[in-house]
Design a protein around this motif. Sequence first.
Motif, PDB file in Angstrom:
ATOM      1  N   GLY A 250      19.602  15.071 -18.949  1.00 42.14           N
ATOM      2  CA  GLY A 250      19.263  16.730 -18.977  1.00 42.14           C
ATOM      3  C   GLY A 250      18.174  17.419 -18.052  1.00 42.14           C
TER       4      GLY A 250
ATOM      5  N   GLY B 293      16.478  19.309 -15.864  1.00 39.10           N
ATOM      6  CA  GLY B 293      15.612  20.595 -15.686  1.00 39.10           C
ATOM      7  C   GLY B 293      15.949  20.753 -14.377  1.00 39.10           C
TER       8      GLY B 293
ATOM      9  N   ASP C 150      21.565  15.982 -15.162  1.00 33.49           N
ATOM     10  CA  ASP C 150      22.015  17.471 -15.569  1.00 33.49           C
ATOM     11  C   ASP C 150      23.056  18.365 -15.316  1.00 33.49           C
ATOM     12  N   TYR C 151      23.645  18.483 -15.955  1.00 33.78           N
ATOM     13  CA  TYR C 151      24.898  19.333 -15.492  1.00 33.78           C
ATOM     14  C   TYR C 151      24.736  21.151 -15.396  1.00 33.78           C
ATOM     15  N   TYR C 152      23.964  21.415 -14.964  1.00 32.57           N
ATOM     16  CA  TYR C 152      23.070  22.578 -14.330  1.00 32.57           C
ATOM     17  C   TYR C 152      22.797  21.929 -12.917  1.00 32.57           C
TER      18      TYR C 152
ATOM     19  N   GLU D 170      25.508  15.552 -14.114  1.00 28.56           N
ATOM     20  CA  GLU D 170      26.542  15.048 -14.876  1.00 28.56           C
ATOM     21  C   GLU D 170      26.522  14.959 -15.922  1.00 28.56           C
ATOM     22  N   GLU D 171      27.791  14.781 -17.080  1.00 26.30           N
ATOM     23  CA  GLU D 171      27.394  15.402 -18.044  1.00 26.30           C
ATOM     24  C   GLU D 171      26.882  13.526 -18.893  1.00 26.30           C
ATOM     25  N   ALA D 172      26.411  13.910 -19.761  1.00 31.42           N
ATOM     26  CA  ALA D 172      25.789  12.602 -20.316  1.00 31.42           C
ATOM     27  C   ALA D 172      26.289  11.529 -20.477  1.00 31.42           C
TER      28      ALA D 172
ATOM     29  N   ASN E  92      13.823  15.534 -23.037  1.00 31.57           N
ATOM     30  CA  ASN E  92      12.969  16.192 -23.222  1.00 31.57           C
ATOM     31  C   ASN E  92      14.158  17.604 -23.566  1.00 31.57           C
ATOM     32  N   CYS E  93      13.573  18.129 -24.843  1.00 33.03           N
ATOM     33  CA  CYS E  93      13.778  19.642 -25.120  1.00 33.03           C
ATOM     34  C   CYS E  93      15.434  19.922 -24.937  1.00 33.03           C
TER      35      CYS E  93
ATOM     36  N   ASP F 108      19.294  20.925 -25.751  1.00 34.57           N
ATOM     37  CA  ASP F 108      19.286  22.270 -25.908  1.00 34.57           C
ATOM     38  C   ASP F 108      20.058  22.360 -27.624  1.00 34.57           C
TER      39      ASP F 108
ATOM     40  N   LEU G 292      23.189  17.671 -28.724  1.00 29.32           N
ATOM     41  CA  LEU G 292      23.924  15.680 -27.919  1.00 29.32           C
ATOM     42  C   LEU G 292      23.283  14.997 -29.003  1.00 29.32           C
TER      43      LEU G 292
ATOM     44  N   SER H  28       7.041  18.015 -20.348  1.00 28.46           N
ATOM     45  CA  SER H  28       8.298  19.204 -19.140  1.00 28.46           C
ATOM     46  C   SER H  28       8.173  20.464 -18.968  1.00 28.46           C
ATOM     47  N   LYS H  29       8.436  21.280 -18.129  1.00 26.01           N
ATOM     48  CA  LYS H  29       8.905  22.604 -17.842  1.00 26.01           C
ATOM     49  C   LYS H  29       9.100  23.554 -19.774  1.00 26.01           C
ATOM     50  N   TYR H  30       9.810  23.347 -19.918  1.00 24.38           N
ATOM     51  CA  TYR H  30       9.932  23.619 -21.536  1.00 24.38           C
ATOM     52  C   TYR H  30       8.632  23.206 -22.669  1.00 24.38           C
TER      53      TYR H  30
HETATM   54  C1  LIG Z   1      16.920  23.061 -22.607  1.00 25.93           C
HETATM   55  S1  LIG Z   1      16.728  22.462 -21.043  1.00 25.93           S
HETATM   56  C2  LIG Z   1      15.464  21.775 -20.820  1.00 25.93           C
HETATM   57  C3  LIG Z   1      14.822  20.783 -19.216  1.00 25.93           C
HETATM   58  C4  LIG Z   1      13.995  20.033 -19.337  1.00 25.93           C
HETATM   59  N1  LIG Z   1      14.505  18.548 -19.747  1.00 25.93           N
HETATM   60  C5  LIG Z   1      12.539  20.435 -19.887  1.00 25.93           C
HETATM   61  O1  LIG Z   1      12.652  19.436 -20.691  1.00 25.93           O
HETATM   62  O2  LIG Z   1      11.936  20.708 -18.959  1.00 25.93           O
HETATM   63  C6  LIG Z   1      18.109  21.555 -21.690  1.00 25.93           C
HETATM   64  C7  LIG Z   1      19.211  20.971 -19.977  1.00 25.93           C
HETATM   65  O3  LIG Z   1      19.916  19.805 -20.258  1.00 25.93           O
HETATM   66  C8  LIG Z   1      20.782  20.092 -19.998  1.00 25.93           C
HETATM   67  N2  LIG Z   1      22.331  19.254 -20.738  1.00 25.93           N
HETATM   68  C9  LIG Z   1      22.141  19.708 -22.079  1.00 25.93           C
HETATM   69  N3  LIG Z   1      23.629  18.829 -22.633  1.00 25.93           N
HETATM   70  C10 LIG Z   1      23.095  18.199 -21.277  1.00 25.93           C
HETATM   71  C11 LIG Z   1      24.562  17.039 -21.246  1.00 25.93           C
HETATM   72  N4  LIG Z   1      25.037  16.685 -22.054  1.00 25.93           N
HETATM   73  N5  LIG Z   1      24.517  16.137 -19.771  1.00 25.93           N
HETATM   74  C12 LIG Z   1      23.901  16.437 -19.594  1.00 25.93           C
HETATM   75  N6  LIG Z   1      22.803  17.356 -19.084  1.00 25.93           N
HETATM   76  C13 LIG Z   1      22.784  18.184 -20.202  1.00 25.93           C
HETATM   77  C14 LIG Z   1      21.289  21.499 -19.515  1.00 25.93           C
HETATM   78  O4  LIG Z   1      21.973  22.584 -18.417  1.00 25.93           O
HETATM   79  C15 LIG Z   1      19.891  21.844 -19.661  1.00 25.93           C
HETATM   80  O5  LIG Z   1      18.864  21.598 -17.896  1.00 25.93           O
END
Ligand SMILES: C[S@@+](CC[C@H](N)C(=O)[O-])C[C@H]1O[C@@H](n2cnc3c(N)ncnc32)[C@H](O)[C@@H]1O
Length: 207
Positions: free
Chosen positions: A40, A42, A63-65, A89-91, A110-111, A113, A125, A186-188
């Motif tokens: 993740g 970000g 990240d899957y975004y 990718e999904e983790a 980090n942070c 969801d 997660l 991190s940003k969040y």
């Molecule tokens: C709240 S954001 C935090 C981003 C960054 N880590 C930060 O702290 O600034 C959570 C990120 O995790 C990604 N994410 C959540 N579950 C995930 C998973 N199972 N596999 C890959 N990415 C995931 C989301 O797409 C999102 O970009």
Amino acid sequence: MTQSFIHIESPNYLKAETLGSPADWAGVFGNNRPLALEIGCGIGDFMVKTSLDAPETNFIAIDYYNKGCYKTCRRIDRHGLSNVRVLREEARQFITERIAKGSLSAVYINCPDPWPKKKHRKRRLVNRQFMEFLRDYLAPGADFYFATDFDDYGIDVAGMLPGVEGFENRLAPDLYVHDLPGYHLSKYMLKFMAEGKRIYFVHYKRI
Ligand SMILES: C[S@@+](CC[C@H](N)C(=O)[O-])C[C@H]1O[C@@H](n2cnc3c(N)ncnc32)[C@H](O)[C@@H]1O
């Protein structure tokens, strides 16, 4: 509103389907250095800062975004980093398919969801099941870092980890701290701290 999909043109962006199962990461990076994973990532700000500090480590940022991967690649490319690869990718699926057991030297989350609604918490997660799954992919001595601004998630993970076999708390006797010197923000994290929230940092070692 539907978001348009951004095509990512970067030498550091990989498509998982072009890799083996598990992937040959030494072949990808052209060396056999330790392999760390950020789940993740970000926009990639944490990954850039962390990988600049550790040029002798190979980093995978997932990240899957799509837009996050795009922004992460832009940052990595701008800094001319050769020790990071980015994948959309999904983790759990990614780790299962592309990571060899016992091969990761560090995992950073980090942070993630927070899924604040009680009925959605099972979508989080990081929980016991995830840690028991991840354990097999960590090398002896590997670091596991988790950070969240969400009190309930932080306290839950900090309370669950001592009961998971194969890990040692690097912050003992504390279960978590609100300040982890040397760990990049991190940003969040910065966003939540600006709102007056505290970050829960958890750091374990695979034994
Ligand atoms: C709240 S954001 C935090 C981003 C960054 N880590 C930060 O702290 O600034 C959570 C990120 O995790 C990604 N994410 C959540 N579950 C995930 C998973 N199972 N596999 C890959 N990415 C995931 C989301 O797409 C999102 O970009």
